[in-house]
Write an enzyme that holds these catalytic residues in place. Structure first.
Site, mmCIF file in Angstrom:
data_model
loop_
_atom_site.group_PDB
_atom_site.id
_atom_site.type_symbol
_atom_site.label_atom_id
_atom_site.label_comp_id
_atom_site.label_asym_id
_atom_site.label_seq_id
_atom_site.Cartn_x
_atom_site.Cartn_y
_atom_site.Cartn_z
ATOM 1 N N HIS A 1 6.440 -5.413 8.515
ATOM 2 C CA HIS A 1 7.499 -4.549 8.006
ATOM 3 C C HIS A 1 8.602 -4.585 9.071
ATOM 4 O O HIS A 1 8.381 -4.147 10.202
ATOM 5 C CB HIS A 1 6.934 -3.135 7.796
ATOM 6 C CG HIS A 1 7.958 -2.154 7.339
ATOM 7 N ND1 HIS A 1 7.714 -0.802 7.255
ATOM 8 C CD2 HIS A 1 9.246 -2.319 6.937
ATOM 9 C CE1 HIS A 1 8.797 -0.185 6.829
ATOM 10 N NE2 HIS A 1 9.731 -1.075 6.632
ATOM 11 N N PRO B 1 0.860 -1.191 0.000
ATOM 12 C CA PRO B 1 0.000 0.000 0.000
ATOM 13 C C PRO B 1 0.888 1.230 0.000
ATOM 14 O O PRO B 1 1.852 1.285 0.772
ATOM 15 C CB PRO B 1 -0.772 -0.123 1.326
ATOM 16 C CG PRO B 1 0.050 -1.027 2.191
ATOM 17 C CD PRO B 1 0.819 -1.917 1.275
ATOM 18 N N MET B 2 0.580 2.198 -0.859
ATOM 19 C CA MET B 2 1.404 3.413 -0.914
ATOM 20 C C MET B 2 0.523 4.618 -1.191
ATOM 21 O O MET B 2 -0.081 4.718 -2.264
ATOM 22 C CB MET B 2 2.464 3.289 -2.019
ATOM 23 C CG MET B 2 3.566 2.316 -1.709
ATOM 24 S SD MET B 2 4.735 2.194 -3.065
ATOM 25 C CE MET B 2 3.888 1.124 -4.213
ATOM 26 N N ASN C 1 13.742 -4.209 2.762
ATOM 27 C CA ASN C 1 15.020 -4.626 2.138
ATOM 28 C C ASN C 1 14.870 -5.323 0.785
ATOM 29 O O ASN C 1 15.740 -6.097 0.403
ATOM 30 C CB ASN C 1 15.825 -5.598 3.027
ATOM 31 C CG ASN C 1 16.170 -5.032 4.364
ATOM 32 O OD1 ASN C 1 15.992 -3.849 4.590
ATOM 33 N ND2 ASN C 1 16.655 -5.871 5.255
ATOM 34 N N LYS D 1 -1.239 -4.845 8.779
ATOM 35 C CA LYS D 1 0.159 -4.578 8.396
ATOM 36 C C LYS D 1 0.798 -3.833 9.567
ATOM 37 O O LYS D 1 0.311 -2.765 9.961
ATOM 38 C CB LYS D 1 0.193 -3.739 7.123
ATOM 39 C CG LYS D 1 1.596 -3.356 6.688
ATOM 40 C CD LYS D 1 1.578 -2.832 5.252
ATOM 41 C CE LYS D 1 2.948 -2.368 4.798
ATOM 42 N NZ LYS D 1 3.282 -1.020 5.228
ATOM 43 N N GLN E 1 -6.771 -0.916 1.942
ATOM 44 C CA GLN E 1 -6.256 -0.611 3.280
ATOM 45 C C GLN E 1 -6.926 0.630 3.893
ATOM 46 O O GLN E 1 -7.121 1.634 3.215
ATOM 47 C CB GLN E 1 -4.747 -0.365 3.232
ATOM 48 C CG GLN E 1 -4.157 -0.330 4.625
ATOM 49 C CD GLN E 1 -2.698 0.122 4.663
ATOM 50 O OE1 GLN E 1 -2.374 1.207 4.230
ATOM 51 N NE2 GLN E 1 -1.839 -0.721 5.207
ATOM 52 N N CYS F 1 1.905 2.967 9.895
ATOM 53 C CA CYS F 1 2.276 4.335 9.481
ATOM 54 C C CYS F 1 2.993 5.055 10.628
ATOM 55 O O CYS F 1 2.447 5.176 11.732
ATOM 56 C CB CYS F 1 1.039 5.117 9.048
ATOM 57 S SG CYS F 1 1.489 6.748 8.449
ATOM 58 N N ALA G 1 7.650 -1.935 -1.632
ATOM 59 C CA ALA G 1 7.122 -0.590 -1.921
ATOM 60 C C ALA G 1 8.127 0.155 -2.791
ATOM 61 O O ALA G 1 7.952 0.259 -4.009
ATOM 62 C CB ALA G 1 6.859 0.162 -0.620
ATOM 63 N N GLU G 2 9.204 0.632 -2.200
ATOM 64 C CA GLU G 2 10.156 1.457 -2.961
ATOM 65 C C GLU G 2 10.782 0.696 -4.123
ATOM 66 O O GLU G 2 11.049 1.276 -5.168
ATOM 67 C CB GLU G 2 11.233 1.991 -2.017
ATOM 68 C CG GLU G 2 10.682 3.107 -1.149
ATOM 69 C CD GLU G 2 11.751 3.944 -0.482
ATOM 70 O OE1 GLU G 2 12.799 3.370 -0.126
ATOM 71 O OE2 GLU G 2 11.525 5.146 -0.301
HETATM 72 C C1 LIG Z 1 5.359 6.461 -1.271
HETATM 73 C C2 LIG Z 1 5.039 5.519 -0.144
HETATM 74 C C3 LIG Z 1 3.757 5.502 0.388
HETATM 75 C C4 LIG Z 1 3.435 4.609 1.412
HETATM 76 N N1 LIG Z 1 2.145 4.535 1.864
HETATM 77 C C5 LIG Z 1 1.787 3.544 2.722
HETATM 78 C C6 LIG Z 1 0.418 3.293 3.019
HETATM 79 O O1 LIG Z 1 -0.486 3.936 2.488
HETATM 80 N N2 LIG Z 1 0.135 2.294 3.896
HETATM 81 C C7 LIG Z 1 1.109 1.526 4.474
HETATM 82 O O2 LIG Z 1 0.793 0.624 5.246
HETATM 83 N N3 LIG Z 1 2.408 1.735 4.181
HETATM 84 C C8 LIG Z 1 2.766 2.707 3.304
HETATM 85 N N4 LIG Z 1 4.073 2.870 2.957
HETATM 86 C C9 LIG Z 1 5.071 1.975 3.522
HETATM 87 C C10 LIG Z 1 5.284 0.780 2.589
HETATM 88 O O3 LIG Z 1 4.090 0.068 2.390
HETATM 89 C C11 LIG Z 1 6.351 -0.158 3.134
HETATM 90 O O4 LIG Z 1 5.908 -0.711 4.338
HETATM 91 C C12 LIG Z 1 7.679 0.535 3.371
HETATM 92 O O5 LIG Z 1 7.995 1.429 2.327
HETATM 93 C C13 LIG Z 1 8.806 -0.501 3.466
HETATM 94 O O6 LIG Z 1 8.885 -1.262 2.310
HETATM 95 P P1 LIG Z 1 10.052 -1.083 1.214
HETATM 96 O O7 LIG Z 1 11.342 -1.259 1.966
HETATM 97 O O8 LIG Z 1 9.797 -2.118 0.191
HETATM 98 O O9 LIG Z 1 9.940 0.318 0.692
HETATM 99 C C14 LIG Z 1 4.430 3.755 1.953
HETATM 100 C C15 LIG Z 1 5.724 3.806 1.415
HETATM 101 C C16 LIG Z 1 6.031 4.662 0.382
HETATM 102 C C17 LIG Z 1 7.425 4.671 -0.179
#
Ligand SMILES: Cc1cc2nc3c(=O)[nH]c(=O)nc-3n(C[C@H](O)[C@H](O)[C@H](O)COP(=O)(O)O)c2cc1C
Length: 462
Positions: free
Chosen positions: A168, A18-19, A203, A140, A72, A101, A225-226
């Site tokens: 996470h 979710p982002m 990671n 989450k 979400q 969050c 996510a990223e």
């Molecule tokens: C642009 C962006 C928006 C995000 N929005 C949410 C969100 O709406 N809900 C959520 O649970 N996590 C959100 N996250 C966190 C990601 O879901 C994820 O848990 C976090 O970036 C770690 O994962 P990664 O290392 O693959 O980036 C967001 C992350 C990014 C980069």
């Protein structure tokens, strides 16, 4: 470790996180075409979602291809969370509660990771939502420092009725520049303790990371996510050309429009290496100020025209250093989708110390930077922010004023945006006077006025 509903959605292993402002429908569809097996919507605020039909309509957009899908929500009121879930239960495969969050806004709103110490409330939320809807409720979470407490937390959620848990592997404090490395050790310990399906998050930069994580933690799937933002084909195990991904995404945006800030954000992430090259600063500026899909497409086209010959090997880099270096020691050329390597918390600390020294020398002026760290004036920064907030419309709805000319022969003036005769104001005025016409677009009312005058004359002489 699995469950019936999880089997029914095809036991997804490759999951798009979710982002907020980033996992919108166009992005989800792009990732699905390139290997993602399950996607999450961005987080929606349960309170606003239940009260504001426009918020629901603008933010929750899906289609048949967009499955399996988990929606979400965040919030802290069990009844409101359940009511929000009711709105979407028929258009998704599960509903997730955001307990991760870490932002200040979540602290003020008392949601996300700021609920991670309120176990009774969380248990109540999961139970109430589970009773209210026909689809599974999932959560989450972030980890606690202590593995033991993290495991107890996961067990509490499982006992409350949570049907899938995403962990996470970072604590609430590991955010922004302090993000650092996620702990797969915590994730593995939770996996060993709970029996519901589980996703690991953190990671993941490439497909090899996904398989390493699956092997180390033994989870059912891996969420990224990223990693997906810089390479939407991460789960396909390929590193495509940036313009190919951008063009495919823009085609999807044409079908499923979204605010220009989302598009800009996605393109900056995909093109992040290209824009570290000084030679591309004009295109970077074009992207920063893009107003419509044509502008965004233009950026992609410019970069393609410039780098395709290099990619095909028709032109060789004489100046390879300038191209690849910028201190990054790139393995892949910059026109290929590739991971963004964050600064470590220590490197960030050093950078901040240096910056604060510079600021002191600069009469304590605040330094404004854009998303890529380029220093901007305060005025320019404000203008950029204003532009980024503007919503985008599909090309078909864009104003054509200023782009097309008046249809009158030999006239080069720009076309009046709403002129019914496709003329500039001067030509329109001439036509209306000559032919006794009105033009609502230019607010020229020759016909109406002459008729009014006629009626007035007739009434007076009667
Ligand atoms: C642009 C962006 C928006 C995000 N929005 C949410 C969100 O709406 N809900 C959520 O649970 N996590 C959100 N996250 C966190 C990601 O879901 C994820 O848990 C976090 O970036 C770690 O994962 P990664 O290392 O693959 O980036 C967001 C992350 C990014 C980069």
């Amino acid at each position: 470790m699995s469950s019936e509903w999880y089997e029914l959605i095809g036991r997804p292993k490759f999951v798009v996180a979710p982002m907020v402002d980033a996992s919108e429908i166009a992005w989800r569809l792009l990732c699905r075409r390139h290997g993602a097996q399950l996607c999450y919507t961005p987080m929606f605020h349960s309170n606003v979602f239940t009260k504001d039909p426009k918020y629901r309509k603008d933010n929750f957009v899906t289609c048949d291809e967009d499955r399996p899908l988990i929606v979400q929500f965040c919030g802290n009121n069990p009844e409101v969370m359940a009511a929000a879930a009711k709105y979407v239960e028929n258009d998704c495969d599960a509903i997730d509660i955001n307990l991760g969050c870490p932002q200040i806004i979540a602290k003020r709103g008392r949601y996300g990771s700021y609920l991670q110490d309120e176990w009774d409330l969380l248990s109540n939320i999961v139970q109430t939502m589970t009773k209210a809807v026909s689809v599974p409720i999932t959560c989450k979470v972030r980890i606690f420092e202590s593995i033991e407490k993290t495991v107890k937390y996961a067990l509490m959620l499982q006992n409350a009725g949570c049907k899938l848990l995403t962990v996470h592997g970072r604590t609430r404090e590991q955010k922004g520049p302090l993000t650092g490395i996620a702990s797969w050790k915590h994730i593995k310990a939770v996996r060993e303790a709970i029996s519901i399906p589980m996703f690991a998050n953190g990671n993941i930069q490439c497909l090899e990371d996904v398989y390493r994580c699956l092997e180390f933690t033994n989870v059912n799937g891996v969420m990224s996510a990223e990693g997906t933002l810089t390479n939407p084909a991460i789960f396909e195990g390929i590193n495509p050309l940036v313009w190919e991904m951008a063009d495919e995404y823009l085609d999807l945006v044409e079908k499923y429009p979204c605010p220009s800030s989302y598009i800009r954000g996605h393109m900056f992430k995909m093109f992040h290496k290209i824009f570290t090259i000084e030679d591309n600063f004009d295109d970077r500026h074009l992207l920063a100020t893009a107003q419509n899909l044509s502008d965004f497409r233009q950026v992609s086209m410019n970069i393609r025209d410039k780098y395709l010959p290099y990619h095909h090997g028709k032109v060789h880099f004489e100046d390879g250093e300038n191209m690849y270096s910028n201190g990054y020691n790139l393995i892949l050329p910059p026109w290929i989708c590739q991971p963004y390597v964050r600064m470590s918390p220590e490197q960030h600390k050093n950078k901040m110390e240096e910056l604060s020294k510079k600021q002191q020398n600069n009469e304590n002026k605040r330094i404004h930077e854009d998303s890529e760290g380029v220093v901007l004036s305060r005025k320019k920064m404000k203008k950029l922010k204003r532009i980024m907030r503007r919503p985008i419309k599909p090309d078909s709805q864009q104003h054509t004023r200023g782009q097309e000319s008046c249809v009158s022969d030999a006239c080069r003036n720009p076309l009046g945006g709403k002129c019914v005769y496709q003329l500039c104001k001067k030509c329109c005025k001439e036509k209306c006077f000559k032919e006794v016409l009105d033009c609502k677009g230019h607010r020229i009312l020759v016909l109406t006025r002459r008729e009014l005058a006629k009626t007035f004359e007739e009434n007076r002489s009667a």
